[in-house]
Structures are given as structure tokens and as C-alpha cells.
Design a protein around this motif. Structure first.
Motif, PDB file in Angstrom:
ATOM      1  N   GLU A 177       0.825  -1.209   0.000  1.00  0.00           N
ATOM      2  CA  GLU A 177       0.000   0.000   0.000  1.00  0.00           C
ATOM      3  C   GLU A 177       0.858   1.256   0.000  1.00  0.00           C
ATOM      4  OE1 GLU A 177      -3.005   0.144   2.951  1.00  0.00           O
ATOM      5  OE2 GLU A 177      -3.987  -1.716   2.311  1.00  0.00           O
ATOM      6  N   GLN A 204       2.144   1.803  -3.569  1.00  0.00           N
ATOM      7  CA  GLN A 204       1.125   2.302  -4.488  1.00  0.00           C
ATOM      8  C   GLN A 204       0.720   3.737  -4.182  1.00  0.00           C
ATOM      9  OE1 GLN A 204      -1.769  -0.990  -3.991  1.00  0.00           O
ATOM     10  NE2 GLN A 204      -1.475  -1.380  -6.165  1.00  0.00           N
ATOM     11  N   ALA A 205       0.806   4.135  -2.915  1.00  0.00           N
ATOM     12  CA  ALA A 205       0.401   5.490  -2.529  1.00  0.00           C
ATOM     13  C   ALA A 205       1.501   6.517  -2.758  1.00  0.00           C
ATOM     14  CB  ALA A 205      -0.010   5.504  -1.058  1.00  0.00           C
TER      15      ALA A 205
END
Length: 295
Positions: free
Chosen positions: A26, A29-30
């Protein structure tokens, strides 16, 4: 802003997130939300040299990562089968959408991978809409004047002075790879006037010169082997140096004179690179009169 601790600079330049684990999925991806994310899945524990070279070309425009095939959550998130490694995917993230993941199925070589990532950048910028008609196109000098670069939003323009009348195919590739960052123009051998402005002799061809888009004053030169990789390395290094200086455009006032402070550092160029002329030559034409043909 500084990147995460996992984002490291490779031996060939460029920054790569080493390694993307299930726990860091995560966060990866962020990171730099909205920018395309490029991820290489591999069964090895080393970063391929070619991947480092590609990441250097797109540094600051894309997020690069590498993941081992043992990271099951990362595999599932990107729709990659463990047996398909090595596998390269790009996630354009147009408007923050993470669902549009594109796998690379072409030849595993430098030029093809760069075009694949450039297509992801185009999708991230424009989504389903068509880009401008001149997006990623080579501009050709006609008569005694260069194409117009001012107001295009690019940081510099790479002008290639050819040793023939034919535009080399690698320029079309270069224009696509550096679209929105640098304009690419071609000056045929017989265009003596423009060559004289930059004090280039015929025995110095082919030569590439990076110029300011506003003043058309030269800031860097490249001579020697005009291969895809060499031209991309030269131009990407120049753009990174400009970014590190916080320059939206290269040094040089609108009047064509030298800017205050130190001149821009020239990235390494090929053997026998010609000396760059003073910042005061040549001046940009005012009041229109530019000619730009798309190749």
C-alpha cells in the motif's frame, strides 16, 4: 520531498524501490500518488542493469519498484502469475485509478521498455482523451529558423543536427520518451544557416545540442554515437540536473544574455564535443515567423 528508505539509487542511476514486500504494498502504491508506478517481478535477488538504466530515463516522472515472486500479495495486486517472472507491469493511475494495470509483453530490450513506460505516462496525463496532435513528435527546422519552443511547457529542447537530410529513427523514439519534458527537433545537413548560428562545422555532424526553449541559447551538447541509449542518458541527466537546481527552464534571460550566477553544468558528452557558443547567440525571433513541421 525525500523518497522512502526503500527507494535507492541504482548503479546506472535512477531510483528504485528495493524491494516491494507484501507489507509495503500500500505504501508503494500510494507513493507519489497519480504518477505511474512501474514494477518488475523477478525470481532473482539482484536488480537488472537494464532496469536501472530505464529508471534513470524516467526519474522523477514514474515510481520504479522491484518485487520478488515470493511476495504473494504483491503478485495478486498486480495480477501477475508467479510462473511468468520476470514480468514488468505499469500502473498509470490516471486520476488515482489503480485498476488499469498494463503488463509488458514485448521484447525485453531498452527501447521497447522505454516506449511501454512512455505510453503509461501518456495515459496517466490524458486518460482516454487524445493527447495534442504534436505530442511526442519530432519538429523539423525549415528554411533558416528553428521550430518554436517558447510556451510549450518543456524544460529544454534537444536539437539534432544530422549528417544527412533524413531524420534518424531514434529521434522519433526520443520525442515519445521525453514528451512534455523536452522538445526534440531535427536540422538537416543542408541547413547551413542554423548550423552556423551554433558554430558547428560539417565534420562535427551528427551533433545534438540542448537549448533553452525561451532564448534558444545552448546549454549542453552531445556528439558521438547518437544511439537511443546515449541520447536518452544525455537528455535525462540534463533534466535531472536542472531539476536539482530548481529550474523550470535553463539559465539565460529572455534577451538572450547570460543568466546571473553560474552557468548550467554540462552533462558528459561524447568525444570531441564542440565548445558551446556564448549565451548571447543566437536570439529568438519575435513576432512569429516560426515554421514547425511534424515528422
Amino acid at each position: 520531498a525525500a523518497g522512502p528508505a526503500r527507494e535507492r539509487e541504482g548503479k546506472e542511476g535512477g531510483k528504485i524501490w528495493m524491494w516491494v514486500s507484501d507489507a509495503e504494498l500500500e505504501a508503494f502504491q500510494a507513493y507519489m500518488g497519480g504518477a505511474p508506478h512501474v514494477l518488475l517481478f523477478t525470481a532473482r535477488r539482484a536488480v537488472p542493469k537494464r532496469y536501472e538504466q530505464v529508471s534513470a530515463v524516467f526519474e522523477g516522472r514514474c515510481v520504479f519498484g522491484i518485487a520478488h515472486i515470493d511476495e504473494g500479495e504483491v503478485l495478486r495486486a498486480f495480477g501477475v502469475e508467479r510462473e511468468s517472472a520476470p514480468k514488468l507491469v505499469v500502473q498509470p493511475q490516471f486520476m488515482g485509478d489503480r485498476s488499469d494495470i498494463r503488463p509488458f509483453d514485448g521484447d525485453i530490450e531498452f527501447t521497447s521498455i522505454c516506449l511501454f513506460i512512455a505510453a503509461g505516462l501518456r495515459q496517466a496525463h490524458f486518460g482516454p482523451a487524445a493527447p495534442p496532435h504534436n505530442y511526442g513528435c519530432v519538429l523539423k527546422a525549415e528554411g533558416e529558423i528553428l521550430p518554436e519552443f517558447a510556451g510549450t511547457g518543456v524544460h529544454c529542447a534537444a536539437v539534432f543536427f544530422g549528417d544527412s537530410q533524413d531524420c534518424p529513427p531514434q529521434l522519433s523514439w526520443l520525442a515519445k520518451v521525453f514528451a512534455r519534458e523536452a522538445a526534440v527537433a531535427f536540422v538537416p545537413r543542408r541547413n547551413h544557416r542554423i548550423r552556423q548560428l551554433y558554430r558547428l562545422e560539417s565534420n562535427q555532424l551528427p551533433t545534438a545540442i540542448a537549448i533553452s526553449p525561451n532564448t534558444i541559447a545552448p546549454i549542453s551538447s552531445h556528439i558521438g554515437d547518437p544511439s537511443h541509449a546515449n541520447l536518452a542518458s544525455w537528455l535525462s541527466l540534463l533534466l535531472r540536473e536542472m531539476a536539482s537546481r530548481g529550474q523550470a527552464t535553463p539559465p539565460g534571460s529572455l534577451s538572450g544574455g547570460p543568466a546571473s550566477g553560474s552557468p548550467a553544468k554540462q552533462p558528459p558528452s561524447g568525444r570531441g564535443a564542440p565548445p558551446l557558443p556564448p549565451q548571447g547567440v543566437p536570439q529568438a525571433r519575435k513576432g512569429g515567423g516560426w515554421v514547425a513541421n511534424l515528422i
